[in-house]
Design a protein around this motif. Structure first.
Motif, PDB file in Angstrom:
ATOM      1  N   SER A   1      21.433 -43.133 -48.804  1.00  9.33           N
ATOM      2  CA  SER A   1      21.864 -41.826 -48.302  1.00  9.33           C
ATOM      3  C   SER A   1      23.209 -41.487 -48.918  1.00  9.33           C
ATOM      4  O   SER A   1      24.215 -42.163 -48.641  1.00  9.33           O
ATOM      5  CB  SER A   1      21.968 -41.843 -46.775  1.00  9.33           C
ATOM      6  N   LEU A  56      26.389 -33.464 -38.554  1.00 10.60           N
ATOM      7  CA  LEU A  56      26.256 -32.094 -39.048  1.00 10.60           C
ATOM      8  C   LEU A  56      25.298 -31.298 -38.176  1.00 10.60           C
ATOM      9  O   LEU A  56      24.392 -31.855 -37.566  1.00 10.60           O
ATOM     10  CB  LEU A  56      25.750 -32.101 -40.490  1.00 10.60           C
ATOM     11  N   CYS A  96      31.079 -27.616 -43.938  1.00  7.69           N
ATOM     12  CA  CYS A  96      30.012 -28.611 -44.057  1.00  7.69           C
ATOM     13  C   CYS A  96      29.600 -28.793 -45.518  1.00  7.69           C
ATOM     14  O   CYS A  96      29.362 -29.914 -45.975  1.00  7.69           O
ATOM     15  CB  CYS A  96      28.809 -28.195 -43.219  1.00  7.69           C
ATOM     16  N   HIS A  99      24.549 -41.859 -43.079  1.00  2.83           N
ATOM     17  CA  HIS A  99      23.903 -41.381 -41.854  1.00  2.83           C
ATOM     18  C   HIS A  99      24.901 -41.199 -40.716  1.00  2.83           C
ATOM     19  O   HIS A  99      24.789 -40.249 -39.926  1.00  2.83           O
ATOM     20  CB  HIS A  99      22.811 -42.369 -41.425  1.00  2.83           C
ATOM     21  N   ARG A 115      26.227 -37.869 -41.549  1.00  4.04           N
ATOM     22  CA  ARG A 115      25.209 -36.814 -41.643  1.00  4.04           C
ATOM     23  C   ARG A 115      24.678 -36.417 -40.276  1.00  4.04           C
ATOM     24  O   ARG A 115      24.398 -35.250 -40.024  1.00  4.04           O
ATOM     25  CB  ARG A 115      24.055 -37.290 -42.533  1.00  4.04           C
ATOM     26  N   CYS A 116      24.559 -37.396 -39.374  1.00  9.12           N
ATOM     27  CA  CYS A 116      24.030 -37.089 -38.047  1.00  9.12           C
ATOM     28  C   CYS A 116      24.964 -36.199 -37.240  1.00  9.12           C
ATOM     29  O   CYS A 116      24.564 -35.623 -36.229  1.00  9.12           O
ATOM     30  CB  CYS A 116      23.726 -38.382 -37.284  1.00  9.12           C
ATOM     31  N   LYS A 150      20.522 -30.103 -42.016  1.00  4.49           N
ATOM     32  CA  LYS A 150      19.998 -31.422 -42.391  1.00  4.49           C
ATOM     33  C   LYS A 150      18.504 -31.581 -42.139  1.00  4.49           C
ATOM     34  O   LYS A 150      17.896 -32.503 -42.677  1.00  4.49           O
ATOM     35  CB  LYS A 150      20.758 -32.524 -41.641  1.00  4.49           C
ATOM     36  N   TRP A 203      30.759 -36.042 -50.986  1.00  6.65           N
ATOM     37  CA  TRP A 203      29.928 -37.247 -51.054  1.00  6.65           C
ATOM     38  C   TRP A 203      29.061 -37.243 -52.302  1.00  6.65           C
ATOM     39  O   TRP A 203      28.842 -38.298 -52.922  1.00  6.65           O
ATOM     40  CB  TRP A 203      29.050 -37.360 -49.809  1.00  6.65           C
ATOM     41  N   VAL A 237      29.789 -32.221 -47.799  1.00  9.41           N
ATOM     42  CA  VAL A 237      28.635 -32.787 -48.496  1.00  9.41           C
ATOM     43  C   VAL A 237      28.911 -32.900 -49.997  1.00  9.41           C
ATOM     44  O   VAL A 237      28.573 -33.907 -50.633  1.00  9.41           O
ATOM     45  CB  VAL A 237      27.377 -31.942 -48.241  1.00  9.41           C
ATOM     46  N   ASP A 254      19.589 -35.356 -50.626  1.00  8.24           N
ATOM     47  CA  ASP A 254      20.660 -36.331 -50.764  1.00  8.24           C
ATOM     48  C   ASP A 254      20.245 -37.738 -50.341  1.00  8.24           C
ATOM     49  O   ASP A 254      21.076 -38.552 -49.947  1.00  8.24           O
ATOM     50  CB  ASP A 254      21.885 -35.861 -49.963  1.00  8.24           C
ATOM     51  N   VAL A 306      25.094 -38.905 -48.367  1.00  8.16           N
ATOM     52  CA  VAL A 306      25.964 -38.646 -47.211  1.00  8.16           C
ATOM     53  C   VAL A 306      25.588 -39.690 -46.157  1.00  8.16           C
ATOM     54  O   VAL A 306      24.476 -39.653 -45.633  1.00  8.16           O
ATOM     55  CB  VAL A 306      25.757 -37.236 -46.645  1.00  8.16           C
TER      56      VAL A 306
END
Length: 295
Positions: free
Chosen positions: A78, A88, A234, A82, A85-86, A93, A241, A238, A99, A80
């Motif tokens: 991943s 966002l 956001c 996890h 990312r979770c 997502k 990353w 991203v 990604d 970004v």
């Protein structure tokens, strides 16, 4: 290939999922251009159009490392992490695998090391420590009474425990279970205490990553009437990353259409609720692209 009832290419799915539609009477197998590829046409009109018109998602992805090209010992990575990312908003997502890439072990180590360093940079920039982001220092504490009782129960599993030691361990388990005097400790009691979790969640704990996301203003709650500002924050998060990944791995085998500046918007926000017309290449999906219809 999964097709709509009108023949529109909606998505590429696993063979098991395609066959599930057939087994449930929701789809029919049809002939395609490639005899080796399973094609299923839905027998009902779906709520959306999947990834219709999005060349990146409709291509056949190759099972090879995007870094060096090997097809051995592949691991999903991943870009970004996890844990970030979770945080966002869901709309940035869901139904998105742009990604998530395949890497061999060697390339994975390079990407992972760079990702960890970039994580530490984010925490430093936000003035956060590795293990303490405000509130409690960690998400759990060890319950010493539970730990003592579980240790005694584990010892009672030993078949040759001396009688005096066995009695002492049984007394500990009995006291923990609040048994009355003379009430025996059963095998079920011992199993129950052996399998008991000794960790207790602490109220008020905030992980460094969540605290970082709050400071960066990338949570859903950060919007407060500023939808464009939230999306911009956001997206920039991203993009950072993605740059980190590109610089650390220097990938030479990314899927066609993979784009540093690809928008984080979902399909319908980019194209509208219907299948798009015209070009759908990377430029069309760049960060500055506008929606074909109002979100």
């Amino acid at each position: 290939r999964l097709l709509g009832p009108d023949g529109l290419h909606l998505a590429n799915v696993s063979e098991s999922k395609a066959l599930w539609y057939v087994s449930q009477g929701l789809g029919q197998r049809v002939d395609g251009d490639d005899p080796t590829q399973l094609v299923v046409r839905l027998t009902f009109k779906p709520k959306g159009v999947g990834h219709a018109g999005d060349d990146f998602y409709l291509q056949i992805m190759e099972n090879r490392c995007v870094g060096c090209g090997t097809d051995q010992e592949l691991i999903r990575f991943s870009i970004v992490p996890h844990v970030f990312r979770c945080q966002l908003p869901l709309r940035f997502k869901e139904h998105s695998s742009h990604d998530i890439v395949l890497l061999c072990h060697s390339c994975f180590v390079k990407a992972s090391d760079a990702s960890q360093e970039f994580r530490r940079k984010h925490l430093r920039d936000c003035g956060l420590a590795e293990t303490n982001a405000g509130g409690a220092n960690c998400p759990f504490r060890i319950d010493r009474d539970r730990m003592l009782a579980r240790g005694a129960a584990v010892a009672l599993k030993h078949p040759r425990l001396p009688p005096e030691v066995k009695a002492a361990k049984e007394a500990i388990v009995a006291a923990f279970l609040a048994k009355t005097a003379g009430e025996p400790v059963t095998a079920g009691d011992i199993d129950e205490v052996c399998n008991m979790n000794t960790r207790v969640a602490i109220e008020g704990y905030i992980s460094p990553e969540v605290a970082c996301a709050i400071k960066l203003g990338i949570l859903e709650a950060s919007e407060e009437g500023d939808a464009d500002g939230l999306e911009a924050r956001c997206l920039e998060f991203v993009l950072g990353w993605r740059r980190c990944f590109l610089e650390s791995v220097a990938p030479r085998f990314l899927p066609a259409g993979w784009d540093l500046n690809r928008s984080i918007r979902k399909h319908d926000d980019l194209f509208g609720p219907d299948a798009p017309s015209g070009p759908t290449g990377p430029g069309h999906l760049a960060a500055g692209a506008t929606s074909a219809a109002p979100p």
